[in-house]
Design a protein around this motif. Structure first.
Motif, PDB file in Angstrom:
ATOM      1  N   ILE A  31       0.858  -1.177   0.000  1.00 40.36           N
ATOM      2  CA  ILE A  31       0.000   0.000   0.000  1.00 40.36           C
ATOM      3  C   ILE A  31       0.899   1.234   0.000  1.00 40.36           C
ATOM      4  CG2 ILE A  31      -1.845   1.234   1.200  1.00 40.36           C
ATOM      5  CD1 ILE A  31      -2.576  -1.406   2.565  1.00 40.36           C
ATOM      6  N   THR A  32       0.735   2.069  -1.009  1.00 43.33           N
ATOM      7  CA  THR A  32       1.603   3.227  -1.173  1.00 43.33           C
ATOM      8  C   THR A  32       0.807   4.505  -0.924  1.00 43.33           C
ATOM      9  OG1 THR A  32       2.821   2.016  -2.872  1.00 43.33           O
ATOM     10  CG2 THR A  32       3.229   4.380  -2.716  1.00 43.33           C
ATOM     11  N   SER A  33       1.354   5.401  -0.122  1.00 45.64           N
ATOM     12  CA  SER A  33       0.680   6.673   0.144  1.00 45.64           C
ATOM     13  C   SER A  33       0.873   7.630  -1.027  1.00 45.64           C
ATOM     14  CB  SER A  33       1.203   7.296   1.442  1.00 45.64           C
ATOM     15  OG  SER A  33       2.594   7.550   1.334  1.00 45.64           O
ATOM     16  N   LYS A  34       0.002   8.625  -1.114  1.00 42.37           N
ATOM     17  CA  LYS A  34       0.047   9.578  -2.221  1.00 42.37           C
ATOM     18  C   LYS A  34       0.890  10.796  -1.836  1.00 42.37           C
ATOM     19  CE  LYS A  34      -4.548   9.909  -2.360  1.00 42.37           C
ATOM     20  NZ  LYS A  34      -5.917  10.372  -2.641  1.00 42.37           N
ATOM     21  N   MET A  35       2.212  10.618  -1.852  1.00 42.13           N
ATOM     22  CA  MET A  35       3.107  11.734  -1.555  1.00 42.13           C
ATOM     23  C   MET A  35       2.946  12.814  -2.630  1.00 42.13           C
ATOM     24  SD  MET A  35       4.563  11.315   1.327  1.00 42.13           S
ATOM     25  CE  MET A  35       5.886  12.512   1.292  1.00 42.13           C
ATOM     26  N   PRO A  36       2.776  14.072  -2.218  1.00 41.91           N
ATOM     27  CA  PRO A  36       2.417  15.115  -3.182  1.00 41.91           C
ATOM     28  C   PRO A  36       3.619  15.720  -3.898  1.00 41.91           C
ATOM     29  CG  PRO A  36       2.459  16.025  -0.981  1.00 41.91           C
ATOM     30  CD  PRO A  36       2.765  14.553  -0.836  1.00 41.91           C
ATOM     31  N   ALA A  37       3.361  16.230  -5.108  1.00 43.07           N
ATOM     32  CA  ALA A  37       4.332  17.027  -5.845  1.00 43.07           C
ATOM     33  C   ALA A  37       3.958  18.504  -5.816  1.00 43.07           C
ATOM     34  CB  ALA A  37       4.423  16.547  -7.292  1.00 43.07           C
ATOM     35  N   LYS A  38       2.756  18.830  -5.307  1.00 42.48           N
ATOM     36  CA  LYS A  38       2.271  20.203  -5.197  1.00 42.48           C
ATOM     37  C   LYS A  38       1.260  20.252  -4.056  1.00 42.48           C
ATOM     38  CE  LYS A  38      -1.276  19.351  -8.721  1.00 42.48           C
ATOM     39  NZ  LYS A  38      -1.821  19.773 -10.028  1.00 42.48           N
ATOM     40  N   PRO A  39       0.853  21.432  -3.615  1.00 42.83           N
ATOM     41  CA  PRO A  39      -0.084  21.512  -2.490  1.00 42.83           C
ATOM     42  C   PRO A  39      -1.414  20.833  -2.801  1.00 42.83           C
ATOM     43  CG  PRO A  39       0.914  23.648  -2.922  1.00 42.83           C
ATOM     44  CD  PRO A  39       1.289  22.763  -4.068  1.00 42.83           C
ATOM     45  N   PHE A  40      -1.936  20.096  -1.836  1.00 45.93           N
ATOM     46  CA  PHE A  40      -3.263  19.504  -1.983  1.00 45.93           C
ATOM     47  C   PHE A  40      -3.848  19.248  -0.598  1.00 45.93           C
ATOM     48  CE2 PHE A  40      -1.698  15.457  -0.639  1.00 45.93           C
ATOM     49  CZ  PHE A  40      -2.806  14.670  -0.359  1.00 45.93           C
TER      50      PHE A  40
END
Length: 822
Positions: A219-228
């Protein structure tokens, strides 16, 4: 009861849904010999037809690249996007990042957050794998903290035969191998933090320990590339009518996540709060209906013995809160450090319901049946996790991974009364028990390397590593003077205790050898050294009132084992559309610390330790034939498995002198079992018409006990089916996306008959304690109203199928959700 739920903060939407729900619920049972009446037809009106807008096939990296030629590896940013479900419309067909990085030989199945949002009534993290081939999660209710993952050849009592990772953290609780206290720690994860889920079949990679016999779930978390930022509110409503319990159970859940990347630093924070009222998870049974009472239900148990139902056992209300923080820092352009912290808190109470009434007073009574006392409890848990990792991504001659994680039970106490007041009363004894698990903990550490002597597209990629783990059990049960207001050590007198520790060290290596551009041979091996130490048990005998009459302390013998497990895989790509892969793996699954040392009674179930267990030795082979398209694939897998010294638990119903019944479970080594079968799975977009996705799988397993010379039962078990492994399982679903705003999904899940006894004598179905076949249909409507707002309406178990997997499972459940993305 619904009004009480509403007063506790459930939204008006939930109340309206409950009022609209069919009052028929799950039909009541008057006698096990009654036939169920037919359910009324259900009609679902779809929205007005919208002109279809075909989904354009996307030429993804996963479909362009064959498994024998991983040279076309994408940049890390593209791989990360695929993990989050943002890389393409069919990102789930791409290779998982771990498979590409380590050239793992396993075949995989994947699903992205985008697909989950559109097609699944997601209330808990484990819901995300609901329609993945081979897999089944024994989820008894929303927020279940005892949900076990079953795979194609291992069943619901096999929590230690799969590995489940959330990023760098192992959430599989390898302190045990059961469907209760050793269940994976799913509740630590906020559903809105999930970016992608990948499942790898079988023990074919040397990088994973023998607990990968059933497979590996990543299970992989959704590490961001921009603010969310995202927030979601979900409400589920389930009418229930079974035996003497008729009510409507409501769950409300709030889940949120936020993150950003600023230069070298990226972060993700997530949280989840769940307030869940649950249908009966157990029933109180008795060897007869007590004299001088009315209101019970004549029934049998799974082996045909009298087990009259006299009340609902565990009727739980659970309030859970979890939070996670994950931080990543780019030490250099090619090296990244990450740290993760998680905390989970659970406050759960259970208040049993008696069906019995006194013929003298006409009032409800427990009739002196002690089973009601074990199902009355207050359970408080606070667990924390930590994980740290340092890894390089040069894609050059050498890369490395260093990781370590820990999981700790900071606070885990279960309080319950010792017994009930004498008949015809309706109450509990003042004294009770305090069962503790706090102090239980485990740690894992890995150092891995990848050597590419000829470059990333060279004929050899050699990976290797070292591993260490430690699992510690602390499980005392104390007597208490006042059960509902007891300190963590009760009154200081022990009823029982189980203490012990297991440790494993391992070395492994693997060579992925690309013999030709279309043929790849992968060879590997894992050397493991395991030991069990410091085992101690204290067992006591007591009077019916809970007074200790004798105590027997026992220091258990130490155990150790050293084993080598070879692995081999041969992959052939005749062209870009086809792949043939043959895999073989040997694996050793070592006894867990609770199998060795835990003596405990929870919720009417007693678990008995066996300190002399041997490791189980598993041989697994499979042959895969796969056809790929840019928007789908179909795979045929033939597999066989043999396990020597298989560690299998057996549950028996015990009736005391008063007629009260309880369940005892013990683990033993079965000399040899074998399983063989075939699985067909498919997932394809644009079937017949544009924007129509079809997915499904069917699997058949022939499981047999080959040898068990230690069996003491009256009938032979040789040739009988392996417990908890159904013969057939199937899933099928369709999703129609007429435009970018709407998605309509209907899906079905089927499981055939499974046994829970070695001699297969549990042939009575649709009774408490049985393991039934079932056919469940779910539907979901997903609507993206704007760029920021999305809404869901769904129904799980549309036709209200009633079935037991020991516990009674949920009936028709209405699900409403609203999601806002900032």
């Amino acid at each position: 009861m619904l009004s009480r739920h509403a007063r506790c903060g459930v939204s008006v939407v939930a109340v309206q849904a409950a009022l609209l729900a069919s009052s028929s619920g799950v039909f009541a049972q008057g006698s096990p010999r009654e036939l169920p009446r037919e359910l009324p037809a259900v009609t679902v009106d779809a929205p007005a037809t919208v002109k279809p807008k075909p989904r354009k096939p996307v030429q993804t990296a996963g479909t362009r690249r064959n498994s024998a030629n991983p040279a076309a590896e994408r940049p890390a940013s593209a791989a990360a996007a695929d993990e989050q479900g943002a890389g393409s419309a069919r990102a789930s067909l791409d290779q998982p990042a771990a498979v590409a990085r380590y050239q793992l030989p396993q075949r995989s199945f994947s699903i992205t957050a985008k697909q989950v949002d559109e097609t699944i009534n997601l209330k808990d993290p484990e819901d995300a794998i609901k329609y993945m081939p081979s897999l089944f999660v024994r989820k008894r209710n929303d927020g279940d903290n005892q949900a076990v993952l079953a795979t194609r050849s291992w069943g619901l009592n096999s929590s230690a035969r799969t590995l489940i990772y959330y990023d760098d953290l192992l959430i599989s609780a390898l302190i045990g191998n059961n469907n209760s206290g050793a269940s994976p720690k799913w509740n630590l994860i906020s559903p809105e933090a999930i970016g992608r889920v990948d499942f790898l079949n079988g023990p074919f990679a040397a990088a994973y320990p023998g607990n990968s016999i059933g497979g590996v779930l990543l299970i992989t978390s959704k590490m961001p590339a921009k603010p969310f930022a995202v927030a979601k509110e979900t409400v589920s409503v389930m009418p229930w009518n079974q035996y003497g319990t008729k009510d409507t159970y409501v769950t409300s859940q709030t889940s949120a996540a936020a993150g950003n990347r600023d230069g070298k630093l990226s972060w993700l924070v997530s949280a989840n709060h769940l307030d869940s009222y649950q249908q009966p998870l157990s029933y109180v049974t008795n060897g007869s209906l007590p004299a001088g009472t009315t209101g019970g239900y004549l029934a049998l148990n799974k082996t045909g013995q009298i087990a009259d139902v006299v009340g609902a056992g565990v009727l739980a209300h659970s309030q859970q809160t979890s939070g996670n923080l994950r931080v990543a820092y780019d030490v250099s352009p090619l090296v990244q450090a990450t740290y993760s912290f998680g905390v989970w808190n659970n406050h759960q109470t259970s208040d049993p319901q008696t069906y019995l009434k006194s013929t003298v007073t006409g009032l409800p009574t427990f009739a002196g049946i002690t089973g009601f006392a074990s199902n009355k409890y207050t359970w408080d848990q606070t667990h924390i996790s930590n994980a740290v990792a340092l890894r390089s991504d040069t894609k050059g001659t050498f890369d490395f991974d260093l990781s370590a994680s820990s999981y700790n039970y900071l606070h885990d106490t279960l309080l319950n009364p010792y017994t009930v007041v004498q008949s015809p009363g309706l109450g509990y004894s003042l004294n009770g028990k305090v069962t503790r698990m706090d102090g239980t903990n485990w740690q894992n550490a890995d150092a891995k390397g990848i050597w590419r002597p000829f470059g990333i597209d060279g004929p050899h990629e050699i990976s290797f590593g070292v591993h260490g783990d430690r699992y510690r059990l602390e499980n005392p049960a104390y007597a208490s003077t006042v059960w509902f207001n007891a300190p963590s050590t009760g009154n200081g007198q022990l009823y029982s205790t189980g203490v012990g520790e297991t440790r494993t060290e391992a070395l492994w290596a693997q060579d992925a050898w690309k013999i030709t551009p279309i043929v790849k041979l992968t060879l590997g091996g894992r050397l493991e050294s395991w030991q069990a130490v410091e085992g101690f048990n204290l067992n006591t005998t007591t009077t019916g009132a809970g007074v200790v009459t004798s105590a027997v302390p026992t220091w258990q013998p130490g155990l150790s084992s050293t084993n080598f497990s070879p692995k081999a895989s041969l992959s052939f790509d005749p062209n870009k559309d086809w792949n043939v892969t043959a895999n073989f793996g040997e694996a050793y699954r070592y006894p867990t610390v609770t199998e060795l040392y835990q003596n405990i009674s929870v919720g009417g179930v007693t678990y008995l330790a066996n300190p002399l267990l041997s490791p189980e030795q598993d041989f697994t082979g499979e042959l895969n034939l796969e056809r790929r398209w840019v928007d789908g694939r179909v795979r045929l897998t033939m597999f066989g498995e043999r396990t020597n010294n298989a560690l299998i638990s057996q549950s028996t119903t015990v009736t005391d002198a008063s007629g009260a019944q309880s369940v005892q479970t013990a683990v033993s080594n079965v000399a040899a079992i074998r399983m063989q079968g075939v699985e067909l799975s498919a997932d394809k977009d644009n079937v017949l018409v544009g924007s129509l996705q079809v997915f499904g799988s069917v699997i058949y397993v022939d499981s047999r006990i080959i040898s068990d010379p230690n069996w003491k039962g009256p009938t032979s078990v040789v040739g009988k089916r392996v417990p908890f492994v159904p013969d057939w399982r199937a899933k099928f679903g369709v999703t129609y996306r007429p435009n970018d705003s709407w998605a309509y999904t209907i899906a079905a899940r089927y499981s055939g008959k499974q046994y829970s006894t070695l001699d297969n004598t549990d042939s009575v179905s649709h009774v408490y304690g049985a393991f039934d076949n079932f056919f469940v249909v779910d539907l979901k409507i997903h609507y993206s109203a704007t760029k920021n707002f999305a809404f869901d309406f769904g129904i799980d178990n549309l036709f209200n199928e009633q079935y037991f997997l020991f516990h009674p499972f949920p009936g028709r459940t209405f699900v409403l959700a609203g999601k806002y993305t900032f």
